[in-house]
Structures are given as C-alpha cells and as structure tokens.
Design a protein around this motif. Structure first.
Motif: not given
Length: 256
Positions: A106, A73, A66, A69, A103, A108-110, A113, A97-98
């Motif tokens: 954030r 992404a 994460p 990312v 963040t 793009q992390q979701y 994931f 997620l980190d």
C-alpha cells in the motif's frame, strides 16, 4: 463513425493466437485509435512490438499498474522515468491505487502513484488512473497537485455520483466501458445526468467485455456496443456518442 478505445491491453497474452486479426477487426469497426496502457517492466516489449505493427493505430502509454507495484518500487519508477525521457508516449498509465486484490504494498502504491503523477505533469502528458476500491483515495491524491497541473481519465469509473462530479471538477474524464451494459451495475443510471463532454470510451480489453459477450474475452471492436448502451441511456443517436466521445479523447490525448 470513428471511435477511440482509450484503454486496451492488446499486448496481453490472451491475444496471442489472433492479435493481428483482432486489431484489424477493431479498425473495420471504425475503432482506429487504440491507447495501450502499460502494466510493468515486463509488458513494455510486447506493447512496443504492437505499436511497430500498427504505428498509426496502437498508441502506447508508460506507467506501472498499482497491482504490479512491489517492494522495489523505486527501481520500477526509474524504468518508467527513463522510458519517458527516451521517446514519445501518449500518456502516463496505467497508474493509481488498488485496494481490492492486495494491500501488502500500500505504501509503495502511494509512492508510485504520486511520483508518476509528477512525471505526467513534468512531461505534459495525461494520466490513466486505476482506482479499484480506491476512488476516494485517488481523488484526494490528485487534489494534492495544483489545479490544472494534471489531466487524464479515471479509467473504468465505478465511484459515486458525487465522486464523478469531483472528477469532472478536477478537469478529468470518466472512462466508461463494458460495465455500463451490465444489469444492476448502476453505471447507466449514474450517466443519465452526466454530460457526455466528460466521458471517454474504453474496453479494458481483454477484461470486462460488454453484453452480449460478458464473461468472454473483450476486444476493441466492441466499443460500438458500449456506445449504443450509452446512446440508449442518454436518448441520443449513436453517431452523436461517437462524435462527442471521440472528440473528447482526441483533445485529452492531444491528437488534434
């Protein structure tokens, strides 16, 4: 005793000076299966080169960490998907997620994931989940998927006792590493009433070396030090910890 390190970045530049010797040290300690979680598109070549040198011991996974990312992404995920369709990997990871470092991406992390969890379900592969400052959020995302569709490990577990039970109830394992040897970490207390059937061992090398190497470079040969602390906490023989956790890892990563 035979051990499995379920999470080690042995292709990392921290091992450039002695990578081959470092892997050989692990093997001499009985740590003869080393799961290699990928970080991003730039770490793939080094990871696969290490697999080529030690094909029986070094087992690669595919995913995007994460922290790595970014705004592109979708392009990063396309690379992951292409690799998963090209050859065998032992898991999808390191994903998650980190919310500790940054963040900015954030959303793009979701996206990454959820998409990589879907890829793991489609390919029937376990996941290695990174959840720094985001254990609750990661559990909630996993719960979006039908029960039994996903399997894996919450790497470097650092959540609460209630969160640990939720992870277990989802059919996932708790990844326990060097932090369990740290004074005041609380992880040893948390493990007191958790059955080892729900635990796998890891180093996260080169990070989070156990005592007495805390603050120095970590490596897979230190797995027995982690296991000894767990044995002390659980009032078990280290041989029992080896048998149970190695069995768990073999089951999870389909090494049977």
């Amino acid at each position: 005793m035979n051990w499995i390190d379920t999470h080690a970045h042995l292709y990392s530049r921290e091992f450039e000076s002695d990578r081959t010797e470092m892997v050989q040290r692990a093997i001499r300690q009985g740590v003869n299966r080393l799961l290699l979680p990928n970080i991003d598109e730039d770490s793939i070549a080094g990871m696969l080169a290490l697999e080529a040198e030690f094909p029986a011991e070094c087992l690669p996974m595919m995913g995007i960490h994460p922290v790595y990312v970014k705004e592109n992404a979708e392009a990063q995920l396309a690379i992951v998907q292409q690799w998963l369709e090209t050859r065998k990997f032992w898991g999808v990871g390191e994903i998650g997620l980190d919310f500790y470092w940054d963040t900015t991406f954030r959303e793009q992390q979701y996206l990454a994931f959820r998409r990589q969890l879907q890829l793991s379900a489609e390919h029937g592969l376990p996941v290695s989940i990174h959840s720094r400052e985001a254990t609750r959020a990661c559990i909630d995302v996993v719960k979006e998927f039908p029960a039994g569709r996903l399997s894996g490990v919450f790497h470097c577990f650092s959540g609460t006792r209630d969160e640990a039970q939720e992870v277990i109830d989802l059919g996932f394992y708790l990844g326990i590493g060097g932090v369990v040897t740290f004074k005041k970490s609380g992880l040893d207390v948390l493990l007191e009433d958790i059955d080892l059937q729900h635990v796998v061992l890891e180093t996260d090398a080169p990070y989070l070396a156990p005592v007495p190497y805390r603050g120095k470079r970590n490596e897979s040969a230190y797995i027995p030090l982690i296991a000894q602390r767990i044995a002390d906490v659980k009032n078990l023989k280290i041989e029992d910890v080896a048998a149970i956790t190695t069995g768990n890892a073999r089951k999870l990563f389909k090494m049977l």
